[in-house]
Design an enzyme around this catalytic site. Structure first.
Site, short mmCIF file in Angstrom:
data_model
loop_
_atom_site.label_atom_id
_atom_site.label_comp_id
_atom_site.label_asym_id
_atom_site.label_seq_id
_atom_site.Cartn_x
_atom_site.Cartn_y
_atom_site.Cartn_z
N PRO A 87 -1.23 9.46 0.74
CG PRO A 87 -2.36 7.73 1.83
CD PRO A 87 -2.53 8.79 0.76
CB CYS A 88 4.32 9.96 1.32
SG CYS A 88 4.65 9.92 3.10
CG ASN A 89 2.71 4.95 3.97
OD1 ASN A 89 2.00 5.92 3.70
ND2 ASN A 89 2.73 4.39 5.16
#
Length: 370
Positions: A87-89
């Site tokens: 996940p890149c959030n």
């Protein structure tokens, strides 16, 4: 030779579709390819999409569960290859940039656990370009060190997908690792499009050639307010909500921000700007000529998903899946380069953006200097 692949954070299946398409034949006629073994994803709609398009005959192989609750020791079968677009959030340049301190920042560690448990022959890890600067660069260094110390020769590179024929300026850090004992060196495949090469594929080409069937899946149009339609009429191709010729009474009443993607129209003569999976009004990408947002099917075209690839979930869930995915055609190029590496098939290559040993040494010296 078949590589059985495991995957974390599988999303709708961008990497997986690229893996299904990737095939290489060596000089002896032996075919190298990749086969789905299992995958994991927390989002139920994405799991439905993945099962339908990637492994409809093996729905049980897609585990719909928070990776933090997965028993890596017991729940997963042996694999030869592993992919994870963690996940890149918390690393995105448009997010809060919490990096390793965020809710998602340390989820890459579950991928590291898989590497240390199964020791696959190779892996791919993917994230946004903002990963390089997160936590003053320390997040990137820590992730690289953990991957290398899991027993792999790693090659990190910033891939600009428009340079590989993808109709979108999408820049992503992709780390390829080959197990130490295999003694093979992965090389970054050379770009094929741009100055002195093939012309970039434009957003207009991607969306219009061929014309999308009216009954194509995920091709619902957005119903805009009259004011939004009127507003869009004043925005030329390639421009956004801040262009000067918008009348005063239609201008946005927004203070202290002028995000470039707000009501931004595509430039039909260039690759699209980056397809994203979230954002409020004005962030849905806008047609260069028609006064409307793109449909999800048009966004999927920009991401190189074929029209028969069906996304499940509500309209915003589908948008999220499309925007978070790796373009399948881009994944295929990198995966075929890995297969060529194992098959001893030559291909055009370039130097990676970062030399892993230089990066780690430089970081160590900086820490000593402090």
């Amino acid at each position: 030779m078949i590589f059985k692949k495991g995957e974390f954070f599988n999303g709708p299946g961008g990497i997986a579709l690229g893996a299904k398409m990737a095939k290489v034949v060596d000089k002896d006629g032996i075919e190298y390819r990749i086969e789905h073994q299992w995958s994991n994803e927390i989002d139920e709609s994405a799991c439905q999409t993945y099962i339908h398009n990637i492994c409809p005959d093996r729905p049980e192989s897609v585990i719909n569960k928070d990776v933090r609750k997965l028993d890596i020791e017991k729940d997963l079968d042996e694999i030869d290859a592993f992919t994870f677009g963690f996940p890149c959030n918390d690393y995105s340049i448009v997010g809060e940039k919490k990096g390793l301190e965020g809710n998602y920042g340390q989820l890459y560690e579950y991928g590291v656990k898989v590497l240390r448990k199964f020791h696959p022959k190779w892996f791919i890890a993917e994230n946004v370009s903002g990963l390089k600067s997160s936590n003053d660069g320390q997040a990137f260094i820590r992730i690289l060190r953990d991957l290398k110390e899991s027993g792999y020769n790693i090659t990190p590179h910033l891939y600009k997908f428009e340079e590989y024929g993808i109709p979108q300026a999408r820049h992503r850090i992709i780390i390829v690792g080959i197990r130490d004992d295999i003694k093979k060196e992965f090389k970054v495949p050379a770009p094929t499009h741009g100055e002195g090469k093939l012309p970039y594929k434009t957003s207009k080409e991607a969306i219009n050639e061929p014309i999308i069937s009216v009954d194509a899946p995920n091709h619902e149009y957005t119903k805009h307010l009259d004011k939004v339609v009127e507003f869009l009429k004043y925005i030329p191709p390639g421009e956004n909500a801040w262009c000067e010729n918008i009348p005063e009474h239609l201008r946005l009443n927004v203070k202290n921000t002028k995000m470039s993607q707000i009501y931004k129209r595509l430039n039909p003569q260039l690759p699209a700007y980056t397809v994203t999976g979230s954002g409020g009004g004005g962030t849905h990408m806008y047609h260069w000529k028609e006064h409307r947002a793109l449909t999800n099917r048009e966004r999927a075209r920009l991401q190189t998903f074929p029209d028969d690839f069906v996304f499940f979930g509500g309209k915003e869930k589908v948008r999220q899946q499309i925007g978070m995915a790796v373009p399948p055609d881009g994944a295929k190029i990198i995966l075929e380069a890995i297969l060529k590496t194992f098959a001893n098939v030559e291909y055009d290559s370039i130097e990676s953006k970062w030399n892993i040993d230089d990066l780690l040494l430089k970081n160590q010296l900086e820490l000593v200097g402090k």
